[in-house]
Design a protein around this motif. Structure first.
Motif, PDB file in Angstrom:
ATOM      1  N   ASP A   7       0.828  -1.196   0.000  1.00 24.99           N
ATOM      2  CA  ASP A   7       0.000   0.000   0.000  1.00 24.99           C
ATOM      3  C   ASP A   7       0.869   1.256   0.000  1.00 24.99           C
ATOM      4  O   ASP A   7       0.811   2.071   0.907  1.00 24.99           O
ATOM      5  CB  ASP A   7      -0.924  -0.032   1.213  1.00 24.99           C
ATOM      6  CG  ASP A   7      -2.001   1.037   1.164  1.00 24.99           C
ATOM      7  OD1 ASP A   7      -2.217   1.618   0.081  1.00 24.99           O
ATOM      8  OD2 ASP A   7      -2.614   1.291   2.206  1.00 24.99           O
ATOM      9  N   VAL A   8       1.688   1.432  -1.044  1.00 25.35           N
ATOM     10  CA  VAL A   8       2.622   2.559  -1.119  1.00 25.35           C
ATOM     11  C   VAL A   8       1.925   3.910  -1.067  1.00 25.35           C
ATOM     12  O   VAL A   8       2.522   4.881  -0.619  1.00 25.35           O
ATOM     13  CB  VAL A   8       3.520   2.506  -2.382  1.00 25.35           C
ATOM     14  CG1 VAL A   8       4.767   1.769  -2.153  1.00 25.35           C
ATOM     15  CG2 VAL A   8       2.783   2.002  -3.568  1.00 25.35           C
ATOM     16  N   GLU A   9       0.704   3.948  -1.479  1.00 23.75           N
ATOM     17  CA  GLU A   9      -0.030   5.210  -1.476  1.00 23.75           C
ATOM     18  C   GLU A   9      -0.140   5.800  -0.066  1.00 23.75           C
ATOM     19  O   GLU A   9      -0.226   7.012   0.103  1.00 23.75           O
ATOM     20  CB  GLU A   9      -1.419   4.999  -2.061  1.00 23.75           C
ATOM     21  CG  GLU A   9      -2.216   6.263  -2.204  1.00 23.75           C
ATOM     22  CD  GLU A   9      -3.557   6.020  -2.875  1.00 23.75           C
ATOM     23  OE1 GLU A   9      -4.443   6.866  -2.683  1.00 23.75           O
ATOM     24  OE2 GLU A   9      -3.720   5.012  -3.573  1.00 23.75           O
ATOM     25  N   PHE A  23       0.744  10.306  -1.488  1.00 22.08           N
ATOM     26  CA  PHE A  23       1.226  11.034  -2.662  1.00 22.08           C
ATOM     27  C   PHE A  23       0.782  12.497  -2.589  1.00 22.08           C
ATOM     28  O   PHE A  23      -0.099  12.934  -3.314  1.00 22.08           O
ATOM     29  CB  PHE A  23       0.712  10.394  -3.942  1.00 22.08           C
ATOM     30  CG  PHE A  23       1.143   8.951  -4.128  1.00 22.08           C
ATOM     31  CD1 PHE A  23       2.418   8.545  -3.798  1.00 22.08           C
ATOM     32  CD2 PHE A  23       0.262   8.027  -4.640  1.00 22.08           C
ATOM     33  CE1 PHE A  23       2.825   7.233  -3.978  1.00 22.08           C
ATOM     34  CE2 PHE A  23       0.658   6.709  -4.832  1.00 22.08           C
ATOM     35  CZ  PHE A  23       1.932   6.320  -4.491  1.00 22.08           C
ATOM     36  N   VAL A  24       1.425  13.261  -1.715  1.00 20.82           N
ATOM     37  CA  VAL A  24       1.061  14.659  -1.509  1.00 20.82           C
ATOM     38  C   VAL A  24       1.745  15.551  -2.536  1.00 20.82           C
ATOM     39  O   VAL A  24       1.118  16.417  -3.135  1.00 20.82           O
ATOM     40  CB  VAL A  24       1.437  15.107  -0.076  1.00 20.82           C
ATOM     41  CG1 VAL A  24       1.151  16.584   0.129  1.00 20.82           C
ATOM     42  CG2 VAL A  24       0.708  14.254   0.956  1.00 20.82           C
ATOM     43  N   SER A  25       3.030  15.354  -2.737  1.00 20.93           N
ATOM     44  CA  SER A  25       3.837  16.207  -3.619  1.00 20.93           C
ATOM     45  C   SER A  25       4.144  15.495  -4.924  1.00 20.93           C
ATOM     46  O   SER A  25       4.048  14.269  -5.014  1.00 20.93           O
ATOM     47  CB  SER A  25       5.157  16.546  -2.928  1.00 20.93           C
ATOM     48  OG  SER A  25       4.908  17.244  -1.739  1.00 20.93           O
ATOM     49  N   VAL A  29      11.203  11.367  -2.014  1.00 17.36           N
ATOM     50  CA  VAL A  29      12.010  10.150  -1.960  1.00 17.36           C
ATOM     51  C   VAL A  29      11.268   9.160  -1.080  1.00 17.36           C
ATOM     52  O   VAL A  29      10.756   9.501  -0.027  1.00 17.36           O
ATOM     53  CB  VAL A  29      13.405  10.435  -1.351  1.00 17.36           C
ATOM     54  CG1 VAL A  29      14.213   9.171  -1.236  1.00 17.36           C
ATOM     55  CG2 VAL A  29      14.143  11.476  -2.164  1.00 17.36           C
ATOM     56  N   GLY A  30      11.259   7.911  -1.508  1.00 18.62           N
ATOM     57  CA  GLY A  30      10.583   6.893  -0.706  1.00 18.62           C
ATOM     58  C   GLY A  30      10.104   5.773  -1.603  1.00 18.62           C
ATOM     59  O   GLY A  30      10.532   5.680  -2.748  1.00 18.62           O
ATOM     60  N   PRO A  31       9.263   4.971  -1.118  1.00 17.94           N
ATOM     61  CA  PRO A  31       8.515   5.074   0.126  1.00 17.94           C
ATOM     62  C   PRO A  31       9.271   4.468   1.306  1.00 17.94           C
ATOM     63  O   PRO A  31      10.185   3.675   1.133  1.00 17.94           O
ATOM     64  CB  PRO A  31       7.256   4.265  -0.162  1.00 17.94           C
ATOM     65  CG  PRO A  31       7.737   3.176  -1.065  1.00 17.94           C
ATOM     66  CD  PRO A  31       8.795   3.836  -1.930  1.00 17.94           C
ATOM     67  N   PHE A  32       8.845   4.853   2.505  1.00 19.14           N
ATOM     68  CA  PHE A  32       9.377   4.334   3.758  1.00 19.14           C
ATOM     69  C   PHE A  32       8.214   3.769   4.569  1.00 19.14           C
ATOM     70  O   PHE A  32       7.105   4.284   4.511  1.00 19.14           O
ATOM     71  CB  PHE A  32      10.065   5.451   4.558  1.00 19.14           C
ATOM     72  CG  PHE A  32      11.253   6.031   3.840  1.00 19.14           C
ATOM     73  CD1 PHE A  32      12.504   5.450   3.964  1.00 19.14           C
ATOM     74  CD2 PHE A  32      11.116   7.142   3.038  1.00 19.14           C
ATOM     75  CE1 PHE A  32      13.603   5.978   3.300  1.00 19.14           C
ATOM     76  CE2 PHE A  32      12.207   7.685   2.368  1.00 19.14           C
ATOM     77  CZ  PHE A  32      13.455   7.096   2.505  1.00 19.14           C
TER      78      PHE A  32
END
Length: 61
Positions: A4-6, A22-24, A30-33
């Motif tokens: 669920d990277v979102e 996904f704000v920007s 950089v990511g995801p973390f």
């Protein structure tokens, strides 16, 4: 890593802040973390990886 990277955490290179989801624009993050704490260390992780890759590359020569 979660599928669920979102909803994972991202480090914003432009603002220096951590965001969830996904704000920007992708060019700024950089990511995801998995966690906020990991995202807060993003610049350290990038530096560590770069140093490791440079050492590996130098060892190949």
């Amino acid at each position: 890593m979660s599928e669920d990277v979102e909803h994972m955490f991202w480090y914003n290179l432009k603002t220096g802040g951590v965001e969830q989801g996904f704000v920007s624009p992708s060019v700024d993050r950089v990511g995801p973390f998995e966690t906020r704490a990991e995202a807060e260390r993003a610049l350290d992780v990038l530096r560590e990886n770069s140093a490791k890759w440079a050492e590996e590359e130098a060892a190949e020569d």
